[in-house]
Scaffold this motif. Structure first.
Motif, PDB file in Angstrom:
ATOM      1  N   SER A  79       0.722  -1.266  -0.143  1.00  0.00           N
ATOM      2  CA  SER A  79      -0.354   0.158  -0.130  1.00  0.00           C
ATOM      3  C   SER A  79       1.230   1.275   0.474  1.00  0.00           C
ATOM      4  N   ASP A  80      -0.123   2.583  -0.667  1.00  0.00           N
ATOM      5  CA  ASP A  80       1.387   3.256  -0.371  1.00  0.00           C
ATOM      6  C   ASP A  80       1.566   3.677   0.586  1.00  0.00           C
ATOM      7  N   TYR A  81       1.618   3.930   1.827  1.00  0.00           N
ATOM      8  CA  TYR A  81       2.333   3.863   3.157  1.00  0.00           C
ATOM      9  C   TYR A  81       3.966   2.847   3.605  1.00  0.00           C
ATOM     10  N   THR A  82       3.700   2.222   2.804  1.00  0.00           N
ATOM     11  CA  THR A  82       4.401   0.863   3.061  1.00  0.00           C
ATOM     12  C   THR A  82       5.215   1.162   1.049  1.00  0.00           C
ATOM     13  N   VAL A  83       4.900   1.213   0.738  1.00  0.00           N
ATOM     14  CA  VAL A  83       5.380   1.886  -0.468  1.00  0.00           C
ATOM     15  C   VAL A  83       7.062   2.798   0.401  1.00  0.00           C
ATOM     16  N   LYS A  84       6.553   3.553   0.595  1.00  0.00           N
ATOM     17  CA  LYS A  84       7.536   4.994   0.759  1.00  0.00           C
ATOM     18  C   LYS A  84       8.333   4.112   1.835  1.00  0.00           C
ATOM     19  N   GLU A  88      12.162   4.181   1.289  1.00  0.00           N
ATOM     20  CA  GLU A  88      13.641   4.556   1.678  1.00  0.00           C
ATOM     21  C   GLU A  88      14.226   4.124   3.100  1.00  0.00           C
ATOM     22  N   GLU A  89      13.956   2.371   2.857  1.00  0.00           N
ATOM     23  CA  GLU A  89      14.904   1.619   3.302  1.00  0.00           C
ATOM     24  C   GLU A  89      15.550   1.133   2.354  1.00  0.00           C
ATOM     25  N   GLY A  90      15.343   1.255   0.965  1.00  0.00           N
ATOM     26  CA  GLY A  90      15.822   0.888   0.266  1.00  0.00           C
ATOM     27  C   GLY A  90      15.748  -1.015   0.070  1.00  0.00           C
ATOM     28  N   LEU A  91      14.709  -1.122  -0.368  1.00  0.00           N
ATOM     29  CA  LEU A  91      14.131  -2.801  -0.302  1.00  0.00           C
ATOM     30  C   LEU A  91      13.145  -2.424  -2.295  1.00  0.00           C
ATOM     31  N   LEU A  92      13.239  -1.708  -2.700  1.00  0.00           N
ATOM     32  CA  LEU A  92      12.582  -1.475  -4.234  1.00  0.00           C
ATOM     33  C   LEU A  92      13.482  -1.450  -4.820  1.00  0.00           C
ATOM     34  N   GLU A  93      13.336  -1.710  -6.641  1.00  0.00           N
ATOM     35  CA  GLU A  93      14.233  -2.180  -7.838  1.00  0.00           C
ATOM     36  C   GLU A  93      13.924  -0.570  -7.860  1.00  0.00           C
ATOM     37  N   LYS A  94      14.584   0.069  -9.017  1.00  0.00           N
ATOM     38  CA  LYS A  94      13.960   1.036  -9.429  1.00  0.00           C
ATOM     39  C   LYS A  94      13.679   1.023 -11.198  1.00  0.00           C
ATOM     40  N   VAL A 113       2.685  10.967  -7.205  1.00  0.00           N
ATOM     41  CA  VAL A 113       1.561  10.872  -5.117  1.00  0.00           C
ATOM     42  C   VAL A 113       2.923  10.465  -4.517  1.00  0.00           C
ATOM     43  N   TYR A 114       2.575  10.941  -3.459  1.00  0.00           N
ATOM     44  CA  TYR A 114       3.630  11.437  -2.053  1.00  0.00           C
ATOM     45  C   TYR A 114       4.611   9.978  -1.986  1.00  0.00           C
ATOM     46  N   TRP A 115       4.005   8.943  -2.708  1.00  0.00           N
ATOM     47  CA  TRP A 115       4.975   7.166  -2.017  1.00  0.00           C
ATOM     48  C   TRP A 115       5.590   7.132  -3.443  1.00  0.00           C
ATOM     49  N   ASP A 116       5.586   7.639  -4.119  1.00  0.00           N
ATOM     50  CA  ASP A 116       6.466   7.690  -5.418  1.00  0.00           C
ATOM     51  C   ASP A 116       6.285   8.113  -6.154  1.00  0.00           C
ATOM     52  N   SER A 117       6.771   9.843  -6.078  1.00  0.00           N
ATOM     53  CA  SER A 117       6.410  10.517  -7.266  1.00  0.00           C
ATOM     54  C   SER A 117       7.396  10.114  -8.760  1.00  0.00           C
ATOM     55  N   GLY A 118       6.567  10.656  -9.766  1.00  0.00           N
ATOM     56  CA  GLY A 118       6.773  10.308 -11.099  1.00  0.00           C
ATOM     57  C   GLY A 118       6.696   8.595 -11.722  1.00  0.00           C
ATOM     58  N   ARG A 119       6.879   8.281 -10.497  1.00  0.00           N
ATOM     59  CA  ARG A 119       6.862   6.198 -10.868  1.00  0.00           C
ATOM     60  C   ARG A 119       7.369   6.028 -11.018  1.00  0.00           C
ATOM     61  N   ALA A 318     -13.496  13.801   0.595  1.00  0.00           N
ATOM     62  CA  ALA A 318     -12.219  13.343  -0.325  1.00  0.00           C
ATOM     63  C   ALA A 318     -12.011  12.454   0.872  1.00  0.00           C
ATOM     64  N   PRO A 319     -11.053  11.143  -0.473  1.00  0.00           N
ATOM     65  CA  PRO A 319     -10.596  10.313   0.356  1.00  0.00           C
ATOM     66  C   PRO A 319      -9.398  10.916   1.046  1.00  0.00           C
ATOM     67  N   GLU A 320      -8.905  10.288   1.892  1.00  0.00           N
ATOM     68  CA  GLU A 320      -6.796  11.600   2.345  1.00  0.00           C
ATOM     69  C   GLU A 320      -6.400  10.079   2.309  1.00  0.00           C
ATOM     70  N   PHE A 321      -5.234  10.754   1.525  1.00  0.00           N
ATOM     71  CA  PHE A 321      -4.234   9.219   1.331  1.00  0.00           C
ATOM     72  C   PHE A 321      -3.581   9.647   2.657  1.00  0.00           C
ATOM     73  N   VAL A 322      -2.639   8.818   3.892  1.00  0.00           N
ATOM     74  CA  VAL A 322      -2.241   8.841   4.902  1.00  0.00           C
ATOM     75  C   VAL A 322      -0.345   9.029   4.673  1.00  0.00           C
ATOM     76  N   PRO A 323       0.108   9.769   4.575  1.00  0.00           N
ATOM     77  CA  PRO A 323       1.039   8.870   5.123  1.00  0.00           C
ATOM     78  C   PRO A 323       1.625   8.040   6.129  1.00  0.00           C
ATOM     79  N   PRO A 324       3.197   7.425   6.350  1.00  0.00           N
ATOM     80  CA  PRO A 324       3.883   6.637   7.482  1.00  0.00           C
ATOM     81  C   PRO A 324       3.273   7.229   8.006  1.00  0.00           C
ATOM     82  N   CYS A 325       2.738   7.051   9.590  1.00  0.00           N
ATOM     83  CA  CYS A 325       3.388   7.635  10.407  1.00  0.00           C
ATOM     84  C   CYS A 325       4.545   7.284  11.658  1.00  0.00           C
ATOM     85  N   PRO A 326       5.505   8.745  12.188  1.00  0.00           N
ATOM     86  CA  PRO A 326       6.869   9.003  12.662  1.00  0.00           C
ATOM     87  C   PRO A 326       6.446   7.477  13.535  1.00  0.00           C
TER      88      PRO A 326
END
Length: 342
Positions: A79-84, A88-94, A113-119, A318-326
């Motif tokens: 999900s979006d917050y988990t992508v972010k 950040e932790e270097g777990l995904l391929e670009k 989108v906030y979690w992967d701007s530019g896809r 409108a739906p609220e997309f919430v970034p990961p919490c601290p």
């Protein structure tokens, strides 16, 4: 993949010029009951790829397995917050999906989108909202308020199933008591905890199996995703999906390639594959959620686009997309959740 082919052409040319000649394997890790068998079968036949599919029950379960290393998976669907978090932790391929041939089909709303701007890492799988469903044959009152979950009328007490998605659960409580999402303020966290503990006696169960709980008549109300409600309504027409006045959670799940994936070429093929409108439609047809691919609705029944679960009524929040919490807030969430489940 054939060694001769790889010697003859670059990876990029191989992937996008002659993808039908692909072979090998692809190992997918996704949420349960969320992957269209037709989609997988089509991909297997089109590219001659052997596909395995395992499922998880939450982003947190998936993330824990990936962090541990050597998962054996190529594709995950966070999900979006988990992508972010994973970027950040270097777990995904670009993988640069926006530059893939089918990248032109990305819905413009879901590119920056906030979690992967530019896809650069992920492609849309499905998106929706988290609220709750009510069997209106058994309850005739106003359902568009979170009070249904946290301070229900007498006829609904003991007839409610709550989700086990901690973030959606906590954010709903935050909306109900009127505090910001992810607030570290102790007074705000106490308000959330107090509201949850007061509501706990009104709930019958916690679980993800919301479709079964509603269609069996086990409960009258269940917290859940809009696609679940869409599927429930196909069996019980009286079921309605709520758009609470206090606000509603938005989310998007995304196809990502794990860092160091053994079958990275086939994983990229799969990302491009699901961005084809007719393939994205197979995903939505199965699970009942919208996708972020333009042109897919023409491959779906007309009633899909017009359904109230997919297209909210006018005036809905409108739906609220919430970034990961601290992390410090997540830690307190977990303590509240653990205490609540005792």
């Amino acid at each position: 993949m054939s060694g001769k082919l790889m010697a003859a052409v670059s990876t990029a040319v191989f992937l996008w010029a002659v993808p039908a000649l692909a072979d090998g394997e692809l190992h997918i890790y996704n949420f349960g009951d969320y992957t269209s068998p037709k989609l997988i079968e089509k991909f297997k036949k089109q590219y001659n790829v052997y596909v395995t599919l395992d499922d998880y029950d939450s982003n947190e379960t998936m993330l824990s397995k990936v962090r541990a290393g050597n998962s054996g998976y190529d594709i995950v669907v966070p999900s979006d917050y988990t992508v972010k978090i994973m970027i950040e932790e270097g777990l995904l391929e670009k993988t640069e999906p926006n530059a893939m041939p089918n990248g032109k089909n990305l819905d413009p709303r879901f590119v920056d989108v906030y979690w992967d701007s530019g896809r650069h890492y992920t492609v849309p799988w499905q998106f929706g909202t988290t609220a709750f469903s009510v069997n209106t044959d058994k309850y005739k009152g106003d359902i568009d308020t979170l009070a249904i979950l946290f301070n229900p009328p007498d006829e609904l007490k003991g007839q409610i199933n709550m989700f086990v998605d901690i973030n959606a659960f906590m954010h709903a409580a935050e909306r109900y008591v009127g505090v910001p999402r992810c607030s570290p303020d102790k007074a705000n966290l106490k308000k959330i905890n107090d509201a949850l503990m007061a509501a706990k006696p009104f709930w019958k169960s916690f679980g993800y199996d919301v479709i079964a709980k509603m269609t069996s008549g086990d409960v009258i109300v269940t917290q859940g995703w809009n696609g679940d409600s869409y599927r429930i309504r196909q069996k019980i027409p009286a079921v309605k999906y709520a758009y609470p006045k206090e606000g509603i959670e938005g989310w998007m799940d995304n196809v990502a390639v794990l860092k160091g994936a053994k079958n990275i070429d086939n994983a990229k093929l799969f990302q491009n594959f699901v961005m084809a409108p007719e393939n994205a439609a197979l995903i939505s047809e199965f699970a009942g959620y919208d996708n972020g691919i333009a042109g897919s609705h023409k491959f779906l029944p007309p009633e899909f686009s017009s359904s109230p679960e997919i297209t909210p009524p006018a005036g809905s929040p409108a739906p609220e997309f919430v970034p990961p919490c601290p992390p410090n807030v997540v830690s307190i969430y977990n303590k509240i959740w653990t205490n609540l489940r005792k």
